[in-house]
Design an enzyme around this catalytic site. Structure first.
Site, PDB file in Angstrom:
ATOM      1  N   ASP A 105       0.840  -1.197   0.000  1.00  0.00           N
ATOM      2  CA  ASP A 105       0.000   0.000   0.000  1.00  0.00           C
ATOM      3  C   ASP A 105       0.879   1.252   0.000  1.00  0.00           C
ATOM      4  OD1 ASP A 105      -2.153  -1.710   0.283  1.00  0.00           O
ATOM      5  OD2 ASP A 105      -2.183  -1.523   2.467  1.00  0.00           O
TER       6      ASP A 105
HETATM    7  N1  URA Z   1      -1.030  -5.977   3.960  1.00  0.00           N
HETATM    8  C1  URA Z   1      -1.535  -4.721   3.984  1.00  0.00           C
HETATM    9  O1  URA Z   1      -2.557  -4.468   4.612  1.00  0.00           O
HETATM   10  N2  URA Z   1      -0.892  -3.769   3.287  1.00  0.00           N
HETATM   11  C2  URA Z   1       0.249  -3.984   2.604  1.00  0.00           C
HETATM   12  O2  URA Z   1       0.811  -3.054   2.013  1.00  0.00           O
HETATM   13  C3  URA Z   1       0.778  -5.289   2.603  1.00  0.00           C
HETATM   14  C4  URA Z   1       0.108  -6.271   3.286  1.00  0.00           C
END
Ligand code: URA
Length: 230
Positions: A105
């Site tokens: 993310d």
């Molecule tokens: N899980 C998440 O919630 N976000 C990420 O970026 C990676 C794994």
């Protein structure tokens, strides 16, 4: 593997296949025995120089990147600065294009693997291979034994999904920070697993994917790594 001269220039991001004719007529591509001017001639990329320099990573590109906060794992410039912007621009013109193995993310930091070997992408993201991914997670409150048990049980069902998450290990708990190891990669999985148990993730950082560790790689930096055995 032998490649046509025009395809080679496009494959390694020098120019488009259309522009290759011009590059070749200018004598920019050479092998030890001389210039290559015919676009259809088949050559080994390891034998080639372009403008006097050897072709970079003729067998394929495989890099690890330390993703900073605020960067996306997307090719769409509308989404903001991208991890791909951190790599040399010529690499991003390679065909096939380099792509991320397991996105993070925008607000997550840490290890991202990028390759132009799409077979490797499929191998490493395939659910059947269950490649472990380790995250350091900051939480809004102390993780407790009940949470660790729920994660380990392999029964946690996320909203809108039909199959429960695979067992996940919570380890190295220190105050409100812990490590989580997952063996799959669902959308926003870490945040959604904690949210399903009433916890909020305040910081998320990926430490490793399989045998690849972030190590001491600085934020925003990349490092070429060896391809795994087939
Ligand atoms: N899980 C998440 O919630 N976000 C990420 O970026 C990676 C794994």
């Amino acid at each position: 593997m032998l490649q046509r001269a025009d395809a080679l220039l496009s494959r390694y991001g020098y120019c488009s296949r259309k522009e290759a004719r011009q590059w070749l007529s200018e004598g920019r591509l050479r092998i030890p025995s001389g210039r290559i001017t015919d676009p259809a001639v088949k050559i080994n990329p390891a034998d080639v120089t372009v403008d006097g320099a050897p072709v970079e990573y003729p067998e394929g590109l495989f890099v690890k990147v330390h993703k900073p906060v605020g960067y996306v794992c997307s090719h769409d410039p509308a989404e903001g600065p991208s991890v791909y912007d951190l790599l040399p621009p010529q690499w991003m013109r390679r065909n096939p294009h380099p792509t991320v193995i397991g996105r993070l993310d925008k607000d997550t930091t840490g290890l991202v693997l990028i390759t132009d070997d799409h077979q490797l992408v499929h191998r490493l993201i395939s659910p059947k291979n269950k490649i472990p991914k380790v995250y350091r997670v900051g939480l809004d409150r102390l993780p407790d034994a009940a949470l660790i048990e729920i994660f380990a049980a392999g029964t946690l069902l996320l909203k809108g999904e039909k199959t429960p998450c695979l067992p996940a290990a919570i380890t190295e708990v220190s105050d409100t920070v812990c490590r989580v190891t997952l063996h799959e990669g669902r959308y926003h999985q870490v945040k959604r697993m904690f949210a399903a148990c009433g916890f909020q993730v305040t910081a998320l950082h990926r430490l490793s994917i399989g045998a690849w560790q972030l190590g001491k790689l600085e934020e925003g930096r990349w490092e070429v790594v060896a391809f795994p055995e087939k």
